[in-house]
Scaffold this motif. Structure first.
Motif, short mmCIF file in Angstrom:
data_model
loop_
_atom_site.label_atom_id
_atom_site.label_comp_id
_atom_site.label_asym_id
_atom_site.label_seq_id
_atom_site.Cartn_x
_atom_site.Cartn_y
_atom_site.Cartn_z
N PRO A 61 -6.92 1.27 -2.24
CA PRO A 61 -8.18 1.92 -1.88
C PRO A 61 -8.32 2.25 -0.40
N ASP A 62 -7.59 1.56 0.48
CA ASP A 62 -7.72 1.76 1.91
C ASP A 62 -6.87 2.96 2.33
N PHE A 63 -7.50 4.03 2.80
CA PHE A 63 -6.79 5.25 3.16
C PHE A 63 -5.76 5.00 4.25
N LEU A 64 -6.12 4.25 5.28
CA LEU A 64 -5.21 4.02 6.39
C LEU A 64 -3.98 3.23 5.95
N LYS A 65 -4.19 2.21 5.13
CA LYS A 65 -3.06 1.44 4.63
C LYS A 65 -2.18 2.30 3.73
N ARG A 66 -2.81 3.11 2.91
CA ARG A 66 -2.09 3.94 1.96
C ARG A 66 -1.18 4.94 2.67
N ASN A 67 -1.58 5.34 3.87
CA ASN A 67 -0.82 6.33 4.63
C ASN A 67 -0.02 5.72 5.78
N PRO A 100 0.82 -1.23 0.00
CA PRO A 100 0.00 0.00 0.00
C PRO A 100 0.84 1.26 0.00
N CYS A 101 2.11 1.13 0.39
CA CYS A 101 3.02 2.28 0.44
C CYS A 101 4.44 1.76 0.58
N TRP A 102 5.40 2.67 0.45
CA TRP A 102 6.80 2.28 0.60
C TRP A 102 7.62 3.53 0.89
N TYR A 103 8.85 3.31 1.34
CA TYR A 103 9.79 4.41 1.55
C TYR A 103 10.76 4.43 0.36
N ALA A 104 11.02 5.63 -0.14
CA ALA A 104 11.87 5.76 -1.32
C ALA A 104 12.66 7.06 -1.26
N PRO A 105 13.76 7.17 -2.02
CA PRO A 105 14.51 8.43 -2.07
C PRO A 105 13.60 9.60 -2.42
N TYR A 106 13.77 10.70 -1.67
CA TYR A 106 12.87 11.84 -1.84
C TYR A 106 13.61 13.09 -2.28
N LEU A 107 14.50 13.61 -1.43
CA LEU A 107 15.20 14.86 -1.74
C LEU A 107 16.63 14.82 -1.23
N GLY A 155 7.98 8.40 2.95
CA GLY A 155 6.90 7.50 2.58
C GLY A 155 6.21 7.94 1.30
N VAL A 156 5.87 6.98 0.47
CA VAL A 156 5.15 7.22 -0.78
C VAL A 156 3.90 6.35 -0.79
N GLU A 157 2.77 6.94 -1.08
CA GLU A 157 1.52 6.19 -1.16
C GLU A 157 1.45 5.42 -2.47
N ASN A 158 0.84 4.26 -2.43
CA ASN A 158 0.45 3.57 -3.65
C ASN A 158 -0.90 4.13 -4.06
N PRO A 159 -0.97 4.91 -5.14
CA PRO A 159 -2.24 5.55 -5.51
C PRO A 159 -3.34 4.56 -5.85
#
Length: 362
Positions: free
Chosen positions: A166-172, A87-94, A159-163
């Motif tokens: 559908p589950d808001f809590l899992k996505r975040n 539902p989400c993952w951590y990835a390089p950001y800035l 953290g990056v959401e998987n767009p």
């Protein structure tokens, strides 16, 4: 360095993070700060660009191969109801300088927002000290001046959401504070959701597009009651499908390719008044990659290796024959990683008219 404090008993890390970046506003003040974009919910099919220093503004997953482009295709569905893509993952950001500019501005706006006093303001202050004054946060070491002296040597991950979740809590749920990773180094082990070849393989699975399954029938769209209907698929109609997901950032380049191979065809007549060949309705793939056998002159009295026999007329309507291919799915990725993923299915429907055989009385 100050001793870590168990702040999660008052505010979870995710709540504090939301407060810090202005995406959760207590009491909904009208002068709320504009939320900072952490890459969540963005178009994950595009990779982020870089600035004049070559440091990526955002590293995003890039998909290739069989990816959604419209037409007579669709997403594969896992046969394992307990398996879902991440539902989400951590990835390089800035990079450090870019992160400082964005994060410090967000913290300042949040601290100046009406209603952000008391515990909320204190929590935001702790986040500020975490990045400016080397203040440890739970199990994460602090940073001195946002690590700007290491700019170019690593990146902050977030953290990056998987767009498509559908589950808001899992996505975040990937809501820990952004953390620093040196170029070429693995993320700290506590971040189990950090992007990896295995996660990329699951995302490639989710984005994989399989061809519509329209079987060849004889008789074609019109058949007769109690007349065996032959069904088949030529090898040229469908073959293995591959999709690749890749993430490229300074000092961090990984990818995974997911491969789906067709293994069987399942026929569902669309009515209980029918028989399938074989009785299970599962037609296995032949050695040459085809399924079933084409009908030929003189085979009318034979039992088809793959087919259907309708026992009742469809009246003035039609039956919806559903043909579903089962695909065996596996993956390979950076560093020789690889393994199996749950089998997937994708199918389509065909309208079949079934008529009574008319007898002539003399």
């Amino acid at each position: 360095m100050p001793v870590n404090t168990p702040r999660r008993t008052v505010f979870s890390t995710s709540t504090v993070l939301f407060l810090a970046v202005g995406v959760l506003i207590l009491a909904a003040p009208s002068s709320a700060a504009k939320p900072v974009n952490f890459g969540k919910g963005d178009d994950a099919n595009q990779q982020g660009g870089s600035d004049s220093t070559g440091i990526y503004a955002a590293a995003k997953i890039q998909y290739s191969g069989s990816v959604a482009k419209g037409g007579n295709t669709g997403n594969v569905t896992s046969v394992d109801v307990n398996w879902t893509p991440p539902p989400c993952w951590y990835a390089p950001y800035l990079g450090a300088k870019d992160f400082k500019a964005k994060m410090s501005k967000s913290i300042e706006d949040s601290l100046n927002t009406p209603g952000m006093g008391g515990t909320a303001g204190s929590a935001i202050g702790d986040v500020q000290r975490h990045y400016e004054d080397d203040y440890g946060w739970t199990d994460t070491p602090g940073y001195k001046d946002y690590n700007v002296d290491k700019d170019g040597d690593g990146m902050f991950w977030a953290g990056v959401e998987n767009p498509n979740e559908p589950d808001f809590l899992k996505r975040n749920s990937c809501s820990d504070l952004p953390f620093w990773v040196e170029n070429g180094e693995a993320p700290p082990p506590q971040y189990e959701e950090a992007i990896s070849p295995e996660i990329l393989a699951a995302l490639a699975y989710q984005h994989m597009q399989l061809p519509d399954t329209k079987v060849t029938l004889a008789p074609a769209a019109n058949t007769k009651v109690n007349l065996p209907t032959w069904a088949w698929l030529n090898k040229t109609v469908f073959d293995e499908v591959q999709a690749t997901a890749a993430l490229n950032a300074p000092g961090f380049n990984i990818q995974a390719t997911t491969t789906a191979k067709p293994v069987s065809l399942k026929l569902e007549p669309g009515t209980e008044d029918a028989e399938t060949y074989p009785a299970s309705g599962e037609c296995v793939i032949n050695a040459d990659g085809s399924i079933g056998k084409p009908y030929a002159q003189g085979k009318a009295s034979q039992t088809p290796p793959c087919g259907i026999k309708y026992l009742r007329s469809s009246g003035g309507g039609t039956y919806n024959l559903r043909a579903t291919i089962t695909w065996d799915i596996a993956w390979t990725g950076t560093g020789g990683a690889g393994g199996d993923l749950p089998d997937g299915t994708f199918g389509g429907q065909q309208a079949i008219t079934v008529q009574e055989i008319q007898a002539v009385n003399r």
